[in-house]
Every structure is written in C-alpha cells, then in structure tokens.
Design a protein around this motif. Structure first.
Motif, PDB file in Angstrom:
ATOM      1  N   TYR A   1       2.005  -7.564  -3.192  1.00  0.00           N
ATOM      2  CA  TYR A   1       3.308  -6.892  -3.146  1.00  0.00           C
ATOM      3  C   TYR A   1       4.031  -7.046  -4.484  1.00  0.00           C
ATOM      4  O   TYR A   1       4.597  -6.071  -5.019  1.00  0.00           O
ATOM      5  N   ASP A   2       4.010  -8.237  -5.063  1.00  0.00           N
ATOM      6  CA  ASP A   2       4.641  -8.488  -6.364  1.00  0.00           C
ATOM      7  C   ASP A   2       4.024  -7.619  -7.460  1.00  0.00           C
ATOM      8  O   ASP A   2       4.737  -7.061  -8.296  1.00  0.00           O
TER       9      ASP A   2
ATOM     10  N   TRP B   1      -6.785   0.740  -0.494  1.00  0.00           N
ATOM     11  CA  TRP B   1      -5.521   0.721   0.233  1.00  0.00           C
ATOM     12  C   TRP B   1      -5.554   1.264   1.658  1.00  0.00           C
ATOM     13  O   TRP B   1      -4.608   1.034   2.421  1.00  0.00           O
ATOM     14  N   ASP B   2      -6.576   2.024   2.050  1.00  0.00           N
ATOM     15  CA  ASP B   2      -6.547   2.726   3.335  1.00  0.00           C
ATOM     16  C   ASP B   2      -6.316   1.820   4.539  1.00  0.00           C
ATOM     17  O   ASP B   2      -5.521   2.149   5.420  1.00  0.00           O
ATOM     18  N   THR B   3      -7.007   0.711   4.616  1.00  0.00           N
ATOM     19  CA  THR B   3      -6.839  -0.164   5.782  1.00  0.00           C
ATOM     20  C   THR B   3      -5.405  -0.672   5.861  1.00  0.00           C
ATOM     21  O   THR B   3      -4.797  -0.669   6.929  1.00  0.00           O
ATOM     22  N   ALA B   4      -4.856  -1.075   4.735  1.00  0.00           N
ATOM     23  CA  ALA B   4      -3.465  -1.561   4.718  1.00  0.00           C
ATOM     24  C   ALA B   4      -2.484  -0.435   5.014  1.00  0.00           C
ATOM     25  O   ALA B   4      -1.471  -0.647   5.678  1.00  0.00           O
ATOM     26  N   LEU B   5      -2.773   0.746   4.542  1.00  0.00           N
ATOM     27  CA  LEU B   5      -1.872   1.872   4.768  1.00  0.00           C
ATOM     28  C   LEU B   5      -1.844   2.269   6.241  1.00  0.00           C
ATOM     29  O   LEU B   5      -0.780   2.537   6.796  1.00  0.00           O
ATOM     30  N   ASN B   6      -2.990   2.243   6.896  1.00  0.00           N
ATOM     31  CA  ASN B   6      -3.098   2.720   8.277  1.00  0.00           C
ATOM     32  C   ASN B   6      -3.011   1.628   9.339  1.00  0.00           C
ATOM     33  O   ASN B   6      -2.765   1.924  10.500  1.00  0.00           O
ATOM     34  N   LEU B   7      -3.258   0.385   8.957  1.00  0.00           N
ATOM     35  CA  LEU B   7      -3.219  -0.765   9.858  1.00  0.00           C
ATOM     36  C   LEU B   7      -4.118  -0.548  11.081  1.00  0.00           C
ATOM     37  O   LEU B   7      -5.172   0.036  10.965  1.00  0.00           O
TER      38      LEU B   7
ATOM     39  N   THR C   1       5.787  -0.543 -10.191  1.00  0.00           N
ATOM     40  CA  THR C   1       6.838   0.421  -9.840  1.00  0.00           C
ATOM     41  C   THR C   1       7.983   0.338 -10.846  1.00  0.00           C
ATOM     42  O   THR C   1       8.470   1.359 -11.341  1.00  0.00           O
ATOM     43  N   LYS C   2       8.394  -0.869 -11.166  1.00  0.00           N
ATOM     44  CA  LYS C   2       9.528  -1.051 -12.072  1.00  0.00           C
ATOM     45  C   LYS C   2       9.197  -0.570 -13.482  1.00  0.00           C
ATOM     46  O   LYS C   2      10.040   0.044 -14.143  1.00  0.00           O
ATOM     47  N   ILE C   3       7.989  -0.799 -13.933  1.00  0.00           N
ATOM     48  CA  ILE C   3       7.569  -0.309 -15.259  1.00  0.00           C
ATOM     49  C   ILE C   3       7.562   1.218 -15.267  1.00  0.00           C
ATOM     50  O   ILE C   3       8.079   1.849 -16.195  1.00  0.00           O
ATOM     51  N   LEU C   4       6.982   1.820 -14.225  1.00  0.00           N
ATOM     52  CA  LEU C   4       6.895   3.278 -14.164  1.00  0.00           C
ATOM     53  C   LEU C   4       8.274   3.930 -14.054  1.00  0.00           C
ATOM     54  O   LEU C   4       8.555   4.924 -14.731  1.00  0.00           O
ATOM     55  N   LEU C   5       9.139   3.359 -13.212  1.00  0.00           N
ATOM     56  CA  LEU C   5      10.472   3.939 -13.052  1.00  0.00           C
ATOM     57  C   LEU C   5      11.344   3.739 -14.290  1.00  0.00           C
ATOM     58  O   LEU C   5      12.207   4.571 -14.578  1.00  0.00           O
TER      59      LEU C   5
ATOM     60  N   ALA D   1       0.824  -1.215   0.000  1.00  0.00           N
ATOM     61  CA  ALA D   1       0.000   0.000   0.000  1.00  0.00           C
ATOM     62  C   ALA D   1       0.855   1.260   0.000  1.00  0.00           C
ATOM     63  O   ALA D   1       0.569   2.225  -0.716  1.00  0.00           O
ATOM     64  N   THR D   2       1.913   1.247   0.794  1.00  0.00           N
ATOM     65  CA  THR D   2       2.801   2.402   0.858  1.00  0.00           C
ATOM     66  C   THR D   2       3.489   2.623  -0.483  1.00  0.00           C
ATOM     67  O   THR D   2       3.574   3.751  -0.981  1.00  0.00           O
ATOM     68  N   GLU D   3       3.942   1.547  -1.094  1.00  0.00           N
ATOM     69  CA  GLU D   3       4.582   1.669  -2.412  1.00  0.00           C
ATOM     70  C   GLU D   3       3.580   2.159  -3.454  1.00  0.00           C
ATOM     71  O   GLU D   3       3.910   3.001  -4.295  1.00  0.00           O
ATOM     72  N   ALA D   4       2.347   1.665  -3.400  1.00  0.00           N
ATOM     73  CA  ALA D   4       1.302   2.115  -4.332  1.00  0.00           C
ATOM     74  C   ALA D   4       1.026   3.609  -4.142  1.00  0.00           C
ATOM     75  O   ALA D   4       0.818   4.345  -5.114  1.00  0.00           O
TER      76      ALA D   4
END
Length: 181
Positions: free
Chosen positions: A128-129, A102-108, A135-139, A79-82
């Motif tokens: 996560y994968d 993502w909010d629940t995962a981001l805030n736990l 991320t790798k495509i965007l970067l 979630a943080t990476e997203a």
C-alpha cells in the motif's frame, strides 16, 4: 456545562480519530490535486491505525466464510489505487502482467482467502505504501486542468475521488472487523 462537555468531547473525538481538522494541499502540488492527496493520506493513516497492531491471527481473520481478511482488504486498496494510476495516467486498463500481479487482490473472494494469508500486516502495508508513493509522484507532475479533463466517462478528479471513497468504505469495514475479533 452540558454544552461545554459536548464541545470538549467533540474536540477530543476529532483529535483522536482524525488527527487533523483542515485539508491543505502539500507543498509542490496544484491546489485541487494537493487537497486530494491530503485527503487520501488522511484516510490511509486512519486505515493503518485500524490494522497496524494486528498479529498474524488478526491479519488473517475472517469474520465469516464469505469475508475478506484485513490483510486482503489492504492489498485490495493498493490494487484499486494501482488500477486508477494506469487508468488516469495512461488511459488504459491493466495489461496482462499487471493483471497477473493485481487481479486476485482487485477481485478478492475465494482465491484471495486462500492466497492472502500467512503474511504479516506489514507486508500488505508495504505494498500500500509503495502504490501511494507512486500515486503522489504521478499526481505531483499534473495540474488542476489535467485533474478536470475527461478520461472516458469520468474526469480524472472524479476517478481519484472514487479511489478516496473506496478507501473510506473499506476503512469502515476494517473498523467493524477489528472490533469483532
């Protein structure tokens, strides 16, 4: 002899713990971005080694009433990476649909302790994968000049450094949790 033993143990520890001893940009990336990808992927593989063999009890394990399970922590990393994907590539925070996802995962916290259980560790690792692949495509489409551009109060480079340090912190947390099971 003592020095030789120390050198051997250092090499053995490094080989078994880190699986690499250099940071090298993968082919197709600019240098600085590629080095960040290499470090992020190294951390991800080390995080995965802590959790990959967890059964359902291990995936849902709570060290105490305020803890987060290994499954929830992996979801949190994704979630943080997203979040940093939309922040650095689109210059915004999560929209309403993304917050719902993502909010629940981001805030736990309590909500995550209730919601994130009963799924195998492979479920969380697949999320996560998927995020890492994006991320790798965007970067890969960016260069080091973009990496150094300011995005709000931080450079894109610093934002991705933060993603990396965040994952390293949670890797330590996962190591502690899995040793306490």
């Amino acid at each position: 002899m003592k020095k030789l033993t120390l050198i051997f143990l250092t090499i053995l520890f490094s080989a078994n713990t880190f699986a690499q001893s250099t940071i090298k940009a993968p082919r197709g990336y600019s240098n600085d971005i590629g080095q960040m990808i290499a470090m992020l992927d190294n951390l991800k593989s080390r995080v995965e080694r802590h959790v990959v063999n967890l059964d359902q009890n291990g995936t849902d394990f709570l060290l105490d009433d305020n803890a987060n399970s290994p499954g929830a922590i992996i979801y949190h990393l994704a979630a943080t990476e997203a979040y940093y994907q939309v922040y650095t590539f689109e210059g915004r925070a999560f929209n309403k649909e993304e917050r719902k996802k993502w909010d629940t995962a981001l805030n736990l916290g309590d909500k995550a302790r209730q919601e994130f259980k009963g799924k195998p560790i492979s479920y969380y690792m697949a999320i996560y994968d998927e995020v890492r692949a994006k991320t790798k495509i965007l970067l890969k489409a960016k260069d080091d000049a973009w990496f150094e551009k300011m995005n709000g109060n931080m450079s894109n480079h610093w934002a991705w450094f933060h993603v990396m340090e965040h994952q390293a912190n949670h890797m330590g947390q996962l190591a502690l949790i899995t040793k306490r099971m």
